[in-house]
Scaffold this active site. Sequence first.
Site, PDB file in Angstrom:
ATOM      1  N   ASP A 106      -4.002   4.684 -13.737  1.00 53.26           N
ATOM      2  CA  ASP A 106      -3.899   3.726 -12.591  1.00 53.26           C
ATOM      3  C   ASP A 106      -5.187   2.752 -12.929  1.00 53.26           C
ATOM      4  OD1 ASP A 106      -1.787   5.000 -11.742  1.00 53.26           O
ATOM      5  OD2 ASP A 106      -2.344   5.057  -9.646  1.00 53.26           O
TER       6      ASP A 106
ATOM      7  N   GLY B 129       3.181   3.181  -4.776  1.00 48.27           N
ATOM      8  CA  GLY B 129       3.140   3.587  -6.406  1.00 48.27           C
ATOM      9  C   GLY B 129       2.796   2.393  -7.345  1.00 48.27           C
ATOM     10  N   LEU B 130       2.453   1.345  -6.619  1.00 49.69           N
ATOM     11  CA  LEU B 130       2.109   0.204  -7.675  1.00 49.69           C
ATOM     12  C   LEU B 130       0.556  -0.178  -7.829  1.00 49.69           C
ATOM     13  CD1 LEU B 130       4.874  -2.653  -5.962  1.00 49.69           C
ATOM     14  CD2 LEU B 130       5.126  -0.610  -7.909  1.00 49.69           C
TER      15      LEU B 130
ATOM     16  N   ILE C 263       0.793  -1.142  -0.104  1.00 39.85           N
ATOM     17  CA  ILE C 263      -0.069  -0.125  -0.242  1.00 39.85           C
ATOM     18  C   ILE C 263       0.929   1.254   0.158  1.00 39.85           C
ATOM     19  CG2 ILE C 263      -1.909   1.325   1.258  1.00 39.85           C
ATOM     20  CD1 ILE C 263      -2.418  -1.754   2.270  1.00 39.85           C
TER      21      ILE C 263
ATOM     22  N   ALA D 275      -6.110   1.456  -6.937  1.00 45.78           N
ATOM     23  CA  ALA D 275      -6.834   1.309  -8.229  1.00 45.78           C
ATOM     24  C   ALA D 275      -7.087  -0.018  -8.264  1.00 45.78           C
ATOM     25  CB  ALA D 275      -5.873   1.785  -9.126  1.00 45.78           C
ATOM     26  N   SER D 276      -6.133  -1.140  -8.018  1.00 46.41           N
ATOM     27  CA  SER D 276      -6.475  -2.418  -8.396  1.00 46.41           C
ATOM     28  C   SER D 276      -7.417  -3.230  -7.690  1.00 46.41           C
ATOM     29  CB  SER D 276      -4.892  -2.911  -8.258  1.00 46.41           C
ATOM     30  OG  SER D 276      -5.019  -4.431  -7.613  1.00 46.41           O
TER      31      SER D 276
HETATM   32  C1  MEV Z   1       0.275   7.703 -10.058  1.00 45.42           C
HETATM   33  O1  MEV Z   1       0.460   6.492  -9.805  1.00 45.42           O
HETATM   34  C2  MEV Z   1       0.714   8.222 -11.229  1.00 45.42           C
HETATM   35  C3  MEV Z   1       0.521   9.995 -11.315  1.00 45.42           C
HETATM   36  O2  MEV Z   1       0.898  10.324 -12.404  1.00 45.42           O
HETATM   37  C4  MEV Z   1      -0.790  10.384 -10.860  1.00 45.42           C
HETATM   38  C5  MEV Z   1      -1.769  10.171 -11.999  1.00 45.42           C
HETATM   39  O3  MEV Z   1      -1.550   9.893 -13.378  1.00 45.42           O
HETATM   40  O4  MEV Z   1      -2.989  10.217 -11.502  1.00 45.42           O
HETATM   41  C6  MEV Z   1       1.356  10.583 -10.288  1.00 45.42           C
END
Ligand code: MEV
Length: 327
Positions: A160, A113-114, A110, A118-119
């Site tokens: 995402d 950034g993975l 969590i 969203a998943s």
């Molecule tokens: C987040 O995974 C990616 C960002 O570009 C935000 C987005 O695209 O909504 C930071």
Amino acid sequence: MVKNFNQFVSATAPGKVILFGEHSVVYGYPAISMGISLLSKCNIWRIDSNKIVIELTDFNKHFEFKDLNQCLSELPNEFKQIKKGIELINNKMTEDIKNIKIELRSSILIGSGLGSSASTAVALIAAFSKFYELGMDNEKISQLAYEMEKIIHGTPSGIDNTTCTYGNLLYFQNKKYHIIDNLKDLEVLITYTGISHKTSIAIDQIRNLRKQFPDLTHKILNNMGEIAESAEQELKSGNLENLGYLMNINQGLLASLGISNHIIAEINDIALENGAFGSKLTGAGLGGCVISIGNDLENLSHILNEKGFKTFLVNINPHGVKINEWK
Ligand code: MEV
């Protein structure tokens, strides 16, 4: 008449990495993402009592509500995204949701950034759609997951939820995407910095920079978009070395916007000193994860593990969201 709904449904959705163009994608420039082999899962059971039971395995939380009203008013705010998902589904029903147990779990870290949120959102919407036979196609699933994402990320680009719905390698711009047909599978080493981050903080930071230095920031974001365009060609021809160069340039630009940090830089250095072709932060930055590509990622993974970093070697998930027969 109460419809005879399914007794059990299970849906999985992949996590994602952004290979090129995070942040610039928020401003309409192209980006490239990849659905990965780490998954989130949503199971829904029909239960005998009228209750709504929610089991959030990764948070070690178990909730039981007597009805939908209680669920929507008492589910803690930290789970407002799930609440939104339940509301969105309930709006599509003729009767309030009841008699169900929902279980959510994920193998995705969590705040890393993975694409864990969203998943999970995609898996939840897909499981509900199947459970109540709402007949949603992937476009609809992605759209509702986007509504859930907005609850926590404000103004997400949509990359995402799109990647977690469709998997594969995606070229994404302004909520439109196409699948990149690459010559071979892509292996990516993900390294966790150990710092969880909030996407909204990183997005705000860049928004402020854009206000302060509009021309300069525009040029940097535009360059990131051009990198994504070139990267699509390298992916199609399978030129990993060139792809690596482009990753390093993208990392330099992200750092110039202030969303890298010394741990990300340390991981990048270790990767490049040990044979990686390219290495960069992925997702919002300010922590989260670093991605690296190269020919011997297993060896690099061992080296990073020895230095105390957690790593995941992932491939492209070619399926996207899936309804599964198994639990
Ligand atoms: C987040 O995974 C990616 C960002 O570009 C935000 C987005 O695209 O909504 C930071």
